[in-house]
Write an enzyme that holds these catalytic residues in place. Sequence first.
Site, PDB file in Angstrom:
ATOM      1  N   ASP A 169       0.852  -1.184   0.000  1.00 15.94           N
ATOM      2  CA  ASP A 169       0.000   0.000   0.000  1.00 15.94           C
ATOM      3  C   ASP A 169       0.893   1.241   0.000  1.00 15.94           C
ATOM      4  O   ASP A 169       2.097   1.147   0.196  1.00 15.94           O
ATOM      5  CB  ASP A 169      -1.014  -0.001   1.151  1.00 15.94           C
ATOM      6  CG  ASP A 169      -0.376  -0.066   2.527  1.00 15.94           C
ATOM      7  OD1 ASP A 169       0.859  -0.213   2.616  1.00 15.94           O
ATOM      8  OD2 ASP A 169      -1.110   0.038   3.517  1.00 15.94           O
ATOM      9  N   TYR A 180       2.949   4.754   0.774  1.00 16.15           N
ATOM     10  CA  TYR A 180       3.597   5.341   1.940  1.00 16.15           C
ATOM     11  C   TYR A 180       2.569   6.195   2.687  1.00 16.15           C
ATOM     12  O   TYR A 180       1.756   6.883   2.074  1.00 16.15           O
ATOM     13  CB  TYR A 180       4.759   6.237   1.517  1.00 16.15           C
ATOM     14  CG  TYR A 180       5.900   5.519   0.831  1.00 16.15           C
ATOM     15  CD1 TYR A 180       6.577   4.470   1.448  1.00 16.15           C
ATOM     16  CD2 TYR A 180       6.329   5.909  -0.441  1.00 16.15           C
ATOM     17  CE1 TYR A 180       7.637   3.827   0.829  1.00 16.15           C
ATOM     18  CE2 TYR A 180       7.403   5.277  -1.068  1.00 16.15           C
ATOM     19  CZ  TYR A 180       8.046   4.240  -0.435  1.00 16.15           C
ATOM     20  OH  TYR A 180       9.101   3.606  -1.052  1.00 16.15           O
ATOM     21  N   PHE A 235       6.890   2.090  -4.182  1.00 19.29           N
ATOM     22  CA  PHE A 235       8.287   2.295  -3.808  1.00 19.29           C
ATOM     23  C   PHE A 235       8.826   3.680  -4.170  1.00 19.29           C
ATOM     24  O   PHE A 235       9.871   4.081  -3.670  1.00 19.29           O
ATOM     25  CB  PHE A 235       9.208   1.215  -4.396  1.00 19.29           C
ATOM     26  CG  PHE A 235       8.938  -0.164  -3.867  1.00 19.29           C
ATOM     27  CD1 PHE A 235       9.267  -0.498  -2.564  1.00 19.29           C
ATOM     28  CD2 PHE A 235       8.338  -1.122  -4.667  1.00 19.29           C
ATOM     29  CE1 PHE A 235       9.013  -1.770  -2.066  1.00 19.29           C
ATOM     30  CE2 PHE A 235       8.077  -2.397  -4.182  1.00 19.29           C
ATOM     31  CZ  PHE A 235       8.415  -2.720  -2.882  1.00 19.29           C
ATOM     32  N   HIS A 284      11.369  -9.185   0.616  1.00 17.60           N
ATOM     33  CA  HIS A 284      11.067  -7.755   0.486  1.00 17.60           C
ATOM     34  C   HIS A 284      12.338  -6.937   0.723  1.00 17.60           C
ATOM     35  O   HIS A 284      13.201  -7.326   1.520  1.00 17.60           O
ATOM     36  CB  HIS A 284       9.999  -7.365   1.512  1.00 17.60           C
ATOM     37  CG  HIS A 284       9.358  -6.041   1.246  1.00 17.60           C
ATOM     38  ND1 HIS A 284       9.920  -4.852   1.646  1.00 17.60           N
ATOM     39  CD2 HIS A 284       8.200  -5.736   0.617  1.00 17.60           C
ATOM     40  CE1 HIS A 284       9.130  -3.863   1.267  1.00 17.60           C
ATOM     41  NE2 HIS A 284       8.081  -4.359   0.639  1.00 17.60           N
TER      42      HIS A 284
END
Length: 232
Positions: free
Chosen positions: A69, A71, A82, A195
């Site tokens: 989701d 930031y 990202f 991740h």
Amino acid sequence: MTEDRVRLRPSWKAALGAEFDKSYMTALRQFLVGEKQARKVIYPKGENIFAALELISFNEVKVVIIGQDPYHGPGQAHGLCFSVPTGVPQPPSLVNIFKEINDDLGSVDRTLDNTRGCLVPWARQGVLLLNSVLTVECGRAGSHQGRGWETFTDCIVATLNTSLSGLVFMLWGGYAHKKGAIVDRNRHCVLSAPHPSPLSAHRGFFGCGHFSAANRYLEGHGQTPVDWFQIE
């Protein structure tokens, strides 16, 4: 939230237009309206919610990177997973992504530093930077999960999987692995790793070589490789 009120390229409207008439999307729109009426701060700004789809046509997609989701800090989210707007400090996961690019593809003349973090140039080259959930409340990570966005983005992944071929799916972390489980490995290239978060990057994201692997696959299928050093 109807498709005529959402800025989508015609190719995405053709692929996804029916989704905007479904009951889950109506419920999602009502939820977002309620959040706004309650004077909650939602990220990204309304005009950027569908930015990942606005920057690239459906048939131009070459690489899919799946995030979770947006930031949830002020000024960070702008609709691309990202990525942060120009001038905003890089979040830790993006720092690690750039470290891996430098280790994988970098040279004396080409390195990424910590001064920029806007990935719009990636999108313009055919990289779909797709969050699974497209909105979030300020300061509350995951606050808009389970409201319908996952159904919408599942449809995006499924439609890309069946309608195109020769894509590269970069799946980082368990959440993305589950999201991409439907992807046909015989039709597309699927690259999986932990991740890039500081909590997990050392478990195999560092050294995964995904960026060079993606370019090798694209070149092998007659596609122009991505210049991963192009950022803003």
